[in-house]
Design an enzyme around this catalytic site. Structure first.
Site, PDB file in Angstrom:
ATOM      1  N   PHE A 121       0.935  -1.207  -0.011  1.00  0.00           N
ATOM      2  CA  PHE A 121      -0.191  -0.025  -0.076  1.00  0.00           C
ATOM      3  C   PHE A 121       0.921   1.222  -0.065  1.00  0.00           C
ATOM      4  CE2 PHE A 121      -2.076   3.416   2.231  1.00  0.00           C
ATOM      5  CZ  PHE A 121      -3.367   3.449   1.574  1.00  0.00           C
TER       6      PHE A 121
ATOM      7  N   TRP B 283       0.282  -4.764   2.502  1.00  0.00           N
ATOM      8  CA  TRP B 283      -1.008  -4.650   2.194  1.00  0.00           C
ATOM      9  C   TRP B 283      -1.752  -5.894   3.015  1.00  0.00           C
ATOM     10  CZ3 TRP B 283      -4.624  -1.620  -0.856  1.00  0.00           C
ATOM     11  CH2 TRP B 283      -5.684  -2.219  -0.866  1.00  0.00           C
TER      12      TRP B 283
ATOM     13  N   GLY C  74      -8.698  -7.375   4.346  1.00  0.00           N
ATOM     14  CA  GLY C  74      -9.415  -7.151   5.417  1.00  0.00           C
ATOM     15  C   GLY C  74     -10.617  -6.308   5.082  1.00  0.00           C
TER      16      GLY C  74
ATOM     17  N   ASP D  81     -11.024  11.625  13.768  1.00  0.00           N
ATOM     18  CA  ASP D  81     -11.598  11.191  12.835  1.00  0.00           C
ATOM     19  C   ASP D  81     -12.165   9.971  12.845  1.00  0.00           C
ATOM     20  OD1 ASP D  81     -13.422  11.485  10.610  1.00  0.00           O
ATOM     21  OD2 ASP D  81     -11.837  11.052   9.164  1.00  0.00           O
TER      22      ASP D  81
END
Length: 270
Positions: free
Chosen positions: A36, A74, A77, A165
């Site tokens: 990723f 990566w 999930g 957040d």
């Protein structure tokens, strides 16, 4: 960007956008290997990885223009479902983050300063005046009155690293059962109620609040829910300004309705 990544990784790697609002995330694939990739992630990512809060950081590389690319493992999930935010594992993970002195020291070394409630109050008042919202909507006028009235109970609190957040989209549950909290672009040093107040308000039935808070590691007191609603009001007002500044009328109305609900909750609380 894709061409630059191919030059760095090698032409045998396949690069594809990984989605997200910024468009700066990519999936790199070579055989069974997957990474990723993200542009300009916070340097904070390294300590989050070391603490096991985000997937493992593999490497960091700087582009010719000064941008920084990070590569993480990566993991297969999925996002948590909204109902799964009630799971006590979420409380355990949040407690680990809030109690971490390593995270706090690293964020402060990166130049992040603690944000007091008084500073936050001054900032939102100025922003509301700048957008001319401080007197044009009754919901905003009432919210500001509550912010001022409840401000004293928000002072002199221990300030910790907060995610800022906390929604179900940012919690990743892997196929192996590991839970990670991702997307730390909004990280701040503040009252931890900033984080768990969002979870309680949006995901946990009120009759389960005390159980969830016990798992997190605190007992309720006379001021806890007042502080929680103070920060929920603050967050709602910032989003209200955000949509006003971008002329997003439909979203602005939605936020105004949410603000009205919060005001009524505080009225019952007081």
């Amino acid at each position: 960007m894709v061409n630059w990544l191919k030059r760095v990784l090698g032409s045998e790697w396949e690069i594809a956008p990984a989605g997200g609002l910024t468009g700066d995330a990519y999936l790199a694939t070579k055989g069974n290997q997957r990474l990723f990739l993200k542009r300009n992630s916070s340097p904070f990512l390294a300590v989050l990885s070391a603490e096991g809060i985000v997937p493992k950081l593999i490497w960091t590389k700087r582009m010719e223009n000064g941008d920084v690319i990070t590569a993480q493992e990566w993991l297969e999930g999925r996002e948590l479902k909204p109902v799964e935010m009630q799971h006590l594992r979420v409380a355990d993970l949040l407690r680990k983050i809030h109690q971490s002195s390593e995270l706090l020291h690293m964020l402060m070394r990166l130049g992040k300063k603690p944000i007091t409630s008084d500073e936050s109050y001054d900032i939102i008042k100025e922003r509301l005046q700048r957008t001319n919202l401080h007197h044009t909507h009754e919901q905003v006028v009432i919210a500001l009155q509550y912010l001022e009235k409840l401000l004293p109970i928000t002072r002199k609190r221990k300030l910790v690293v907060c995610h800022g957040d906390l929604n179900h989209n940012n919690l990743l549950l892997t196929e192996e059962g590991h839970l990670y909290l991702i997307d730390w672009d909004s990280a701040l040093i503040a009252d931890p109620v900033v984080d768990y107040g969002m979870i309680l308000n949006w995901y946990i039935p009120q009759e389960n609040w005390n159980e969830w808070l016990r798992q997190y590691g605190i007992a309720t007191d006379n001021h806890l829910f007042g502080r929680m609603h103070w920060y929920l009001l603050l967050d709602s007002l910032h989003y209200l300004c955000w949509h006003k500044e971008r002329d997003e009328d439909a979203k602005f109305v939605d936020r105004l309705n949410e603000l009205d609900i919060l005001n009524k909750q505080i009225e019952r609380l007081m």
